[in-house]
Scaffold this active site. Structure first.
Site, PDB file in Angstrom:
ATOM      1  N   SER A   1       0.817  -1.223   0.000  1.00  0.00           N
ATOM      2  CA  SER A   1       0.000   0.000   0.000  1.00  0.00           C
ATOM      3  C   SER A   1       0.847   1.268   0.000  1.00  0.00           C
ATOM      4  CB  SER A   1      -0.932   0.006   1.216  1.00  0.00           C
ATOM      5  OG  SER A   1      -0.181  -0.025   2.411  1.00  0.00           O
TER       6      SER A   1
ATOM      7  N   ASN B   1      -2.504  -1.193  13.718  1.00  0.00           N
ATOM      8  CA  ASN B   1      -3.957  -0.986  13.675  1.00  0.00           C
ATOM      9  C   ASN B   1      -4.367   0.364  14.260  1.00  0.00           C
ATOM     10  OD1 ASN B   1      -3.958  -3.494  12.582  1.00  0.00           O
ATOM     11  ND2 ASN B   1      -4.853  -4.532  14.355  1.00  0.00           N
TER      12      ASN B   1
ATOM     13  N   THR C   1     -39.034  26.843 -12.060  1.00  0.00           N
ATOM     14  CA  THR C   1     -39.350  25.523 -11.510  1.00  0.00           C
ATOM     15  C   THR C   1     -39.574  24.656 -12.737  1.00  0.00           C
ATOM     16  OG1 THR C   1     -41.727  25.965 -11.427  1.00  0.00           O
ATOM     17  CG2 THR C   1     -40.485  26.480  -9.433  1.00  0.00           C
TER      18      THR C   1
ATOM     19  N   LYS D   1     -16.468  28.236 -31.230  1.00  0.00           N
ATOM     20  CA  LYS D   1     -16.875  27.680 -29.940  1.00  0.00           C
ATOM     21  C   LYS D   1     -16.133  28.268 -28.756  1.00  0.00           C
ATOM     22  CE  LYS D   1     -18.776  23.806 -29.613  1.00  0.00           C
ATOM     23  NZ  LYS D   1     -20.090  23.462 -29.083  1.00  0.00           N
TER      24      LYS D   1
ATOM     25  N   ASN E   1     -16.385  26.742 -24.923  1.00  0.00           N
ATOM     26  CA  ASN E   1     -17.068  25.716 -24.145  1.00  0.00           C
ATOM     27  C   ASN E   1     -16.761  25.836 -22.649  1.00  0.00           C
ATOM     28  OD1 ASN E   1     -18.096  24.530 -26.514  1.00  0.00           O
ATOM     29  ND2 ASN E   1     -16.180  23.401 -26.812  1.00  0.00           N
TER      30      ASN E   1
ATOM     31  N   GLU F   1     -18.323  21.810 -16.729  1.00  0.00           N
ATOM     32  CA  GLU F   1     -18.719  20.423 -17.037  1.00  0.00           C
ATOM     33  C   GLU F   1     -17.931  19.429 -16.204  1.00  0.00           C
ATOM     34  OE1 GLU F   1     -19.473  20.006 -21.600  1.00  0.00           O
ATOM     35  OE2 GLU F   1     -18.161  21.716 -21.298  1.00  0.00           O
TER      36      GLU F   1
ATOM     37  N   GLN G   1      -7.677  -1.469   4.470  1.00  0.00           N
ATOM     38  CA  GLN G   1      -6.615  -0.776   3.743  1.00  0.00           C
ATOM     39  C   GLN G   1      -7.181  -0.097   2.484  1.00  0.00           C
ATOM     40  OE1 GLN G   1      -2.471  -2.190   3.636  1.00  0.00           O
ATOM     41  NE2 GLN G   1      -2.891  -2.759   1.516  1.00  0.00           N
TER      42      GLN G   1
HETATM   43  N1  ARG Z   1      -1.456  -0.776   5.687  1.00  0.00           N
HETATM   44  C1  ARG Z   1      -2.423  -1.159   6.645  1.00  0.00           C
HETATM   45  C2  ARG Z   1      -3.734  -0.419   6.390  1.00  0.00           C
HETATM   46  O1  ARG Z   1      -3.725   0.503   5.674  1.00  0.00           O
HETATM   47  C3  ARG Z   1      -1.960  -0.834   8.029  1.00  0.00           C
HETATM   48  C4  ARG Z   1      -2.554  -1.682   9.075  1.00  0.00           C
HETATM   49  C5  ARG Z   1      -2.091  -3.048   8.979  1.00  0.00           C
HETATM   50  N2  ARG Z   1      -2.528  -3.841  10.055  1.00  0.00           N
HETATM   51  C6  ARG Z   1      -2.550  -5.161   9.997  1.00  0.00           C
HETATM   52  N3  ARG Z   1      -2.986  -5.786  11.025  1.00  0.00           N
HETATM   53  N4  ARG Z   1      -2.144  -5.795   8.938  1.00  0.00           N
HETATM   54  O2  ARG Z   1      -4.774  -0.791   6.866  1.00  0.00           O
END
Ligand code: ARG
Length: 455
Positions: A20, A107, A152, A280, A282, A287, A319
């Site tokens: 991530s 967490n 309206t 034109k 636009n 939009e 995540q």
């Molecule tokens: N990259 C994880 C997220 O965005 C961080 C938390 C990960 N926790 C775990 N127990 N794997 O949620």
């Protein structure tokens, strides 16, 4: 990263789906702030030594500098921002880095970082909404008396003023700003210290970290702390509603810009040309604002679907909270800025608006109201007489003000020439003095009220 439990490496596909860092690097500033507060608290609580804390703070400062300089090595093998920072810290300061994660889990760490990111986003958004409101106020003040048709069903209904119309959006965006402020108040509790899910056996001071990070208090339930994403959902709901308002205004600008309406002009700054049709101009920015609302709504739906049915507490599903949230706020912030630019740029064509304001028998209600006031007709009867007058005008090819008095008197002999006074769009708007009505004085009063509110 997992110490003794694992002997094999993750499959490439495991890494591909798990990683991530590509998007959660946007949480770097919040992650560092959280770690700083946590380290200071651990030291004060006697969980880590002053030397270790100093080393940790020094390392975190260097990491911050590396990120600012663009030299920080974001590495996929460390999965996310939390482990990237920790791995780098270890390279910089050695084993003391390992003490930072005492009484903490990814967490509560990610819950904290993400909450702070969303909180910042709400604050930025609220400021941008205010800037848009100021742009609307300036135009509304300049055009408090500029008549235009009110609609309206997109059919001419009654004349209003352009200022009044713009002030309607000031109200909408005011509620949007309030929604972000409400969401902020509710989310402003620190989850740090909930650790993995159950809390910590260390003598941590959650009040201290909450305060250091600008939270009103720590969260009161450790399970909820790591499982909750409704702060993000609530903000995305606010973003969706705000985007809906933006898209309505954008749509009106598109309509007003058509030659058929010709109510407003945008300068070259907020329009584009056509590669084939030289004539034109636009309204692409409008939009795109109209279209970007789809992203906020999609993001809200996306995160709702991710969270729906998830058992407590943390699951990796969560995540997937970040990308939609980042996307929604990026789109919303750009839309707000672009809309503020367009509103400032917008030049109404007062003549075209006035002409249209008088068309479509838009003062028919004024005629009916006159019959009620002056002749004491019940409104339903006045409505009927007026309908007949409109029908007659249509047949004669004139507007209501152009109907000869004889024609009107054929409908009710008591009608006098005084009735013509209420049949112009200007007279119509001037008469609507009820609180919140379109009379220019009322519009100006609302402009003043909002100016004070936004000051
Ligand atoms: N990259 C994880 C997220 O965005 C961080 C938390 C990960 N926790 C775990 N127990 N794997 O949620």
């Amino acid at each position: 990263m997992w110490g003794g439990r694992f002997s094999g490496k993750p499959a490439e596909l495991m890494q591909a789906i798990n990683v991530s860092i590509g998007f959660d690097k946007r949480l770097a500033a919040q992650d560092l702030a959280g770690s700083r507060a946590h380290a200071a608290m651990l030291r004060k609580a006697g969980v880590i030594s002053s030397e270790d804390e100093a080393a940790i703070q020094g390392g975190l400062a260097q990491i911050e500098a590396e990120i600012a300089a663009g030299t920080f090595p974001f590495r996929d093998e460390y999965e996310d921002i939390h482990m990237n920072v920790e791995a780098r810290l270890r390279e910089l300061i050695g084993p003391a880095a390992g003490r930072l994660h005492t009484a903490r889990s990814r967490n509560d760490q990610v819950a904290l970082d993400f909450r702070m990111w969303v909180r910042d986003a709400c604050d930025r958004t609220a400021a941008q909404i205010k800037a848009l409101q100021r742009a609307l106020l300036a135009k509304a003040e300049a055009h408090a008396g500029t008549v235009m048709p009110g609609f309206t069903h997109l059919q001419p209904a009654q004349p209003v003023t352009f200022g009044h119309h713009l002030m309607a959006y000031v109200e909408m965006f005011g509620r949007d700003a309030d929604r972000f402020a409400d969401a902020r108040t509710r989310m402003n509790e620190s989850p740090l210290g909930a650790a993995a899910l159950a809390g910590s056996p260390f003598p941590i001071d959650r009040q201290m970290t909450a305060e250091a990070l600008g939270f009103a208090r720590p969260t009161a339930n450790s399970l909820d702390s790591v499982a909750d994403r409704d702060f993000a959902l609530e903000s995305l709901a606010a973003a969706s509603i705000c985007a809906t308002h933006l898209s309505r205004l954008a749509e009106e600008i598109v309509i007003w810009m058509t030659p058929q309406f010709g109510f407003v002009k945008l300068s070259d700054a907020f329009t584009t040309g056509s590669s084939i049709m030289p004539q034109k101009k636009n309204p692409d920015a409008a939009e795109l604002v109209r279209a970007k609302a789809g992203r906020m709504l999609a993001s809200f739906t996306q995160l709702s679907v991710v969270m729906k049915g998830l058992p407590l507490t943390y699951s990796k599903d969560m995540q997937e909270d970040k990308v939609p949230t980042f996307e929604a706020f990026d789109a919303l912030e750009l839309s707000l800025l672009a809309m503020a630019g367009m509103v400032a740029d917008l030049e109404p064509n007062a003549d075209a608006m006035a002409k249209a304001a008088g068309a479509g028998f838009s003062t028919a209600t004024d005629l009916a109201d006159w019959l009620v006031r002056e002749l004491d007709l019940p409104f339903r009867d006045a409505h009927h007489v007026t309908g007949a007058a409109v029908k007659r005008a249509e047949t004669l090819g004139c507007d209501l003000a152009g109907l000869p008095l004889g024609e009107l008197q054929a409908l009710d002999g008591r009608i006098s020439a005084a009735i013509y006074d209420v049949l112009t769009p200007q007279a119509s708007v001037a008469s609507r003095r009820s609180y919140g009505g379109t009379a220019p004085d009322q519009v100006r009063a609302q402009v003043e009220r909002w100016k004070e509110k936004l000051a």
